[in-house]
Design an enzyme around this catalytic site. Structure first.
Site, PDB file in Angstrom:
ATOM      1  N   ASP A 106       0.833  -1.204   0.000  1.00  0.00           N
ATOM      2  CA  ASP A 106       0.000   0.000   0.000  1.00  0.00           C
ATOM      3  C   ASP A 106       0.867   1.253   0.000  1.00  0.00           C
ATOM      4  O   ASP A 106       1.999   1.255   0.470  1.00  0.00           O
ATOM      5  CB  ASP A 106      -0.970   0.003   1.179  1.00  0.00           C
ATOM      6  CG  ASP A 106      -0.275  -0.157   2.524  1.00  0.00           C
ATOM      7  OD1 ASP A 106       0.812  -0.761   2.578  1.00  0.00           O
ATOM      8  OD2 ASP A 106      -0.821   0.311   3.541  1.00  0.00           O
ATOM      9  N   GLU A 183       0.653  -1.564   5.723  1.00  0.00           N
ATOM     10  CA  GLU A 183       1.669  -0.910   6.563  1.00  0.00           C
ATOM     11  C   GLU A 183       1.383   0.574   6.726  1.00  0.00           C
ATOM     12  O   GLU A 183       1.612   1.147   7.786  1.00  0.00           O
ATOM     13  CB  GLU A 183       3.058  -1.130   5.952  1.00  0.00           C
ATOM     14  CG  GLU A 183       4.219  -0.822   6.905  1.00  0.00           C
ATOM     15  CD  GLU A 183       4.707   0.615   6.835  1.00  0.00           C
ATOM     16  OE1 GLU A 183       5.584   0.980   7.633  1.00  0.00           O
ATOM     17  OE2 GLU A 183       4.210   1.396   5.982  1.00  0.00           O
TER      18      GLU A 183
END
Length: 466
Positions: A106, A183
């Site tokens: 991400d 994350e």
């Protein structure tokens, strides 16, 4: 989006010897095996797949397919089918230490929900193409936040493993190659709750417990300008609610001073000042320095919520301020809680409460246990860049990165990687070479070639149910 330009940090003193001494000939073979054009293409293709938090499925599939084509026996391990961790592996042909590389799928960006984003970003900021697009510019630099954070470093360690295989260098120990969701975030907060809003819990943390990995060491591959650190801050988000009295506007007796107003929104001035002064004290008392890094825990008000714009007849009784507090290794959320409460008690308020909405502590590796890994990265950096590794800039040891997950579990872990801001193809090649040399220096070279024996997989190449 403004990016910091870190300055060089002090070098480590007397790094430990790497477990395996890589030769110049092995370095030359690995350098030749890394195709810079292929590496840049991989980084650009992966970076140009939209992959905001909660939307990592397509990027995860790309990594899975790449690993499958290259023979790294990928599998999925995920808390949900839409947000899997992708796990590949290389080596394990003899007896040696195991090393795990991880990077996140991400990338930070506006959420895509205009009803939310317009209260956080300017329209010009939301239109910045670097949120979702990556390209090689006319100055020969790679643009786009997805490459900087974090699919550029991911491409580097994938190509590092391919270089070892291409050069015919087998590893005695095993290297795991992992790509994780979540994350960046988000976190379940208020009405945005449930598994759909989980971030770090379903990424490297889930991977460690359910991914079929057993590393002796771990590296969070992220941009550090080729520096290294083995510590990182955690964070807590505190909701500070100030209570007052709702009063129908037509009958409100407007007070002479702001302090006398019944609406708690009018108390924000002194509340913000008190939290700001407390934050300065928190930062000063939380400075944490070791040979592995300098952590400077910062604080900031992240958001404010009060009342409802569709129901505006009587002001509001509740005003909430959300305070982000970085936690250096050793700092506990309870310390911040007690200090925030004490700061709020100095104010003339009807009532208030303080609640930690999310807590993640920071961690630091044991210096002796992490020394062989740091020594391997130092040896790799000397071979690849003709210079010793430096301690990373404090910004990189003052944030959350997924090496925290492994240090939390007692697995010595560091974060290190390419330049964070506008890297060149040469930077990516250097980073991939450092990763390949580190894999070899930590895991050791096997007498067997990578194609002479089957590499066993924990799940025999099968995915988990998701």
């Amino acid at each position: 989006m403004t990016q910091a330009q870190p300055k060089p940090a002090p070098m480590f003193a007397n790094p430990a010897t790497a477990p395996y001494q890589v030769t110049e000939a092995e370095k030359d073979a690995l350098a030749a095996a890394i195709d810079s054009d292929e590496l840049v293409t991989l980084a650009l293709e992966l970076g140009n797949i939209p992959s905001r938090s909660r939307e990592e499925a397509a990027a995860a599939q790309y990594v899975y397919d790449w690993m499958d084509r290259e023979g790294f026996q990928p599998r999925r391990a995920g808390a949900t089918p839409e947000r899997p961790n992708i796990i590949g592996e290389y080596g394990g042909l003899g007896t040696g230490a195991n090393l795990l590389f991880t990077a996140h799928l991400d990338t930070e960006s506006p959420s895509g929900d205009l009803s939310q984003d317009k209260f956080r970003y300017r329209e010009t900021t939301m239109r910045d193409p670097e949120w979702t697009q990556c390209w090689l510019d006319e100055d020969g630099r790679l643009r786009g936040f997805p490459i900087s954070n974090d699919r550029g470093p991911m491409a580097c360690f994938l190509m590092a493993a391919k270089a070892l295989k291409k050069a015919g260098i087998g590893l005695a120990g095993k290297t795991w190659l992992t790509a994780c969701p979540g994350e960046i975030g988000p976190e379940p907060i208020e009405e945005f709750s449930g598994i759909d809003y989980l971030g770090k819990d379903i990424g490297a943390h889930y991977l460690f417990h359910h991914g079929g990995v057993a590393p002796d060491y771990a590296i969070a591959a992220e941009g550090t300008d080729f520096g290294l650190t083995w510590q990182g801050c955690g964070y807590a988000l505190f909701r500070v609610r100030v209570f007052g009295t709702g009063m129908f506007t037509p009958i409100l007796e407007t007070p002479e001073t702001v302090a006398q107003h019944l609406n708690p929104i009018y108390k924000l001035g002194p509340v913000i000042d008190a939290l700001h002064q407390w934050g300065r004290q928190w930062e000063a008392q939380g400075v944490f320095e070791t040979a592995g890094g300098l952590s400077l825990p910062k604080t900031q008000i992240a958001s404010v919520r009060a009342g409802a714009p569709t129901d505006y007849g009587a002001g509001t009784e509740v005003c909430a301020v959300y305070v982000e507090v970085c936690l250096a290794p050793g700092q506990k959320s309870a310390q911040a809680y007690h200090q925030i409460v004490a700061a709020m008690r100095t104010l003339d308020l009807d009532s208030f409460d303080v609640e930690p909405m999310v807590v993640r502590h920071g961690f630091v590796a044991d210096a002796d246990e992490v020394a062989p890994l740091a020594g391997a990265v130092d040896a790799a950096t000397r071979l690849a860049r003709q210079a010793p590794v430096e301690r990373a800039h404090p910004v990189y040891s003052s944030m959350w990165r997924d090496h925290n997950v492994f240090n939390m579990q007692g697995i010595p872990a560091i974060t290190t990687g390419m330049p964070r801001w506008r890297p060149t193809p040469e930077d990516l090649h250097s980073s991939a070479l450092i990763y390949a040399l580190t894999m070899l220096a930590v895991c050791g070279r096997s007498e067997q070639s990578p194609n002479s024996a089957a590499i066993s997989s924990v799940y025999g190449g099968r995915d988990d149910p998701f």
